[in-house]
Design an enzyme around this catalytic site. Sequence first.
Site, PDB file in Angstrom:
ATOM      1  N   SER A 178       0.794  -1.229   0.000  1.00  0.00           N
ATOM      2  CA  SER A 178       0.000   0.000   0.000  1.00  0.00           C
ATOM      3  C   SER A 178       0.826   1.277   0.000  1.00  0.00           C
ATOM      4  O   SER A 178       0.361   2.311  -0.484  1.00  0.00           O
ATOM      5  CB  SER A 178      -0.948   0.011   1.193  1.00  0.00           C
ATOM      6  OG  SER A 178      -0.241  -0.153   2.397  1.00  0.00           O
ATOM      7  N   HIS A 206      -5.224  -3.016  -3.112  1.00  0.00           N
ATOM      8  CA  HIS A 206      -4.814  -2.040  -4.134  1.00  0.00           C
ATOM      9  C   HIS A 206      -4.618  -2.655  -5.523  1.00  0.00           C
ATOM     10  O   HIS A 206      -4.245  -1.941  -6.454  1.00  0.00           O
ATOM     11  CB  HIS A 206      -3.524  -1.329  -3.692  1.00  0.00           C
ATOM     12  CG  HIS A 206      -3.711  -0.555  -2.427  1.00  0.00           C
ATOM     13  ND1 HIS A 206      -4.183   0.739  -2.399  1.00  0.00           N
ATOM     14  CD2 HIS A 206      -3.535  -0.918  -1.137  1.00  0.00           C
ATOM     15  CE1 HIS A 206      -4.274   1.144  -1.148  1.00  0.00           C
ATOM     16  NE2 HIS A 206      -3.876   0.160  -0.355  1.00  0.00           N
ATOM     17  N   LYS A 238     -11.515   1.341  -2.530  1.00  0.00           N
ATOM     18  CA  LYS A 238     -10.394   1.911  -3.297  1.00  0.00           C
ATOM     19  C   LYS A 238     -10.807   1.958  -4.774  1.00  0.00           C
ATOM     20  O   LYS A 238     -11.623   2.799  -5.130  1.00  0.00           O
ATOM     21  CB  LYS A 238      -9.128   1.128  -2.988  1.00  0.00           C
ATOM     22  CG  LYS A 238      -8.861   1.155  -1.456  1.00  0.00           C
ATOM     23  CD  LYS A 238      -7.591   0.527  -1.050  1.00  0.00           C
ATOM     24  CE  LYS A 238      -7.555   0.225   0.440  1.00  0.00           C
ATOM     25  NZ  LYS A 238      -7.643   1.380   1.315  1.00  0.00           N
TER      26      LYS A 238
HETATM   27  C1  LIG Z   1      -3.443  -3.381   1.964  1.00  0.00           C
HETATM   28  C2  LIG Z   1      -4.637  -2.888   2.708  1.00  0.00           C
HETATM   29  N1  LIG Z   1      -5.416  -3.774   3.356  1.00  0.00           N
HETATM   30  C3  LIG Z   1      -6.489  -3.392   4.044  1.00  0.00           C
HETATM   31  C4  LIG Z   1      -6.846  -2.066   4.118  1.00  0.00           C
HETATM   32  C5  LIG Z   1      -8.043  -1.690   4.915  1.00  0.00           C
HETATM   33  O1  LIG Z   1      -9.164  -1.618   4.095  1.00  0.00           O
HETATM   34  P1  LIG Z   1     -10.381  -0.673   4.508  1.00  0.00           P
HETATM   35  O2  LIG Z   1      -9.967   0.724   4.194  1.00  0.00           O
HETATM   36  O3  LIG Z   1     -11.523  -1.177   3.691  1.00  0.00           O
HETATM   37  O4  LIG Z   1     -10.605  -0.875   5.978  1.00  0.00           O
HETATM   38  C6  LIG Z   1      -6.069  -1.102   3.455  1.00  0.00           C
HETATM   39  C7  LIG Z   1      -6.353   0.345   3.448  1.00  0.00           C
HETATM   40  O5  LIG Z   1      -7.123   0.948   4.008  1.00  0.00           O
HETATM   41  C8  LIG Z   1      -4.938  -1.523   2.743  1.00  0.00           C
HETATM   42  O6  LIG Z   1      -4.159  -0.635   2.121  1.00  0.00           O
END
Ligand SMILES: Cc1ncc(COP(=O)(O)O)c(C=O)c1O
Length: 393
Positions: A178, A206, A238
């Site tokens: 990320s 992502h 996203k």
């Molecule tokens: C790799 C990754 N996993 C999980 C999440 C969490 O997802 P959410 O924003 O839907 O809680 C994020 C970012 O927020 C992320 O970048």
Amino acid sequence: MIWRERIAESNAARDAAARRRVRRTVGKRDGMRCEVDGRALLNFCSNDYLGLSQHPEVIAALRDASVDGVGSTASHLVCGHHALHDALEREMADWLQAPRALLFGSGFVANLAVLQALLRKGDVCLQDRLNHASLIDAARLSDATLRRYPHGEVGTGERHIVAAGGAPALIATDGVFSMDGDVAPLHDLVAVARHHDALLYVDDAHGIGVLGPEGRGSVAAAGYGVRDVPLQLATLGKALGTYGAVVVGDEDIVQYLSETARGYVYTTALPPPLAAASLAAVRIARRADDRRDTLRALVARFRERAAQNGLDVLPSDTPIQAVMTHDDRRALAMSKSLEDAGYWVSAIRPPTVPEGAARLRVTLTALHAPHDVDALVEALARARDTAFEAVSP
Ligand SMILES: Cc1ncc(COP(=O)(O)O)c(C=O)c1O
């Protein structure tokens, strides 16, 4: 009072290290143009990679479905599971070519829920050092032993599995990292998982919508399916432009999660109109090769221009482009001068990234124009030069 002292101490330490965080307030949005605390900026830090959060069909789906009410009124296993949740899960399973899908409140919650349901005392959970905080926390909160390997060094990780002497192993990785934007070494991970009969879980927050055929993500892009990667996380907030997350994969595992994962069982189901919006977004994303082509071309353009201007950008072919400053204050100074020039690019500092790895995290979307990217790179180069003068010791 101890709590106040603790907070004051932490605030002082974060002040001294230039690590205080401030929330910005977004007003009107029109594509990537938005009002931030009353000022018009071009957004280069959102994860709306395909530009679907304002797509008219997505908005209409949400509006039309809300005539029946907003909230789901209960958890999925009580009376909150709506036909729209079901339709979204079926669409996701079909898209990602997996037998089953399960909708969660968010990606963060899904990761906590999945790992806590699967891991037991004595198990080993192997993770890349740069995995998302939710995966790391999920393993920490479980009774399993967390082992982290240096970024991308799957061979080092494998040694932890060997050292665990046959303990059940779960390997969890970001599909696209990320903060760095690079793709996980899935070939190595699949090989290690196969060799040690480990369960491989890929969090493709992502990658979904962006990479691979039909935007099916990093796993499909690497040529794998549910046999090699029995569980995947797709977030909806996203590239899909809405909110929530879906875990897709093996029928038996997903059924087990639906009955035992605490973050699924003990929480109110997402609002059905949001599921309708996500369903519309997924249908658009599946056929959005034009948007993915635009995005790929913008990424290549950004990288070419950045190299010409001598910017220190980490290797990445995804819309996440990390412009390294290493120094926290320099990252803040660059972000501020970009804002003065009309661009919104947030500074990312530890503990979100490792010590000495502060950066500007630039994200590109299908709604940016080539001339926006050119102008951003010029502004980045100017910001680097002024920040260097201002922050040099
Ligand atoms: C790799 C990754 N996993 C999980 C999440 C969490 O997802 P959410 O924003 O839907 O809680 C994020 C970012 O927020 C992320 O970048």
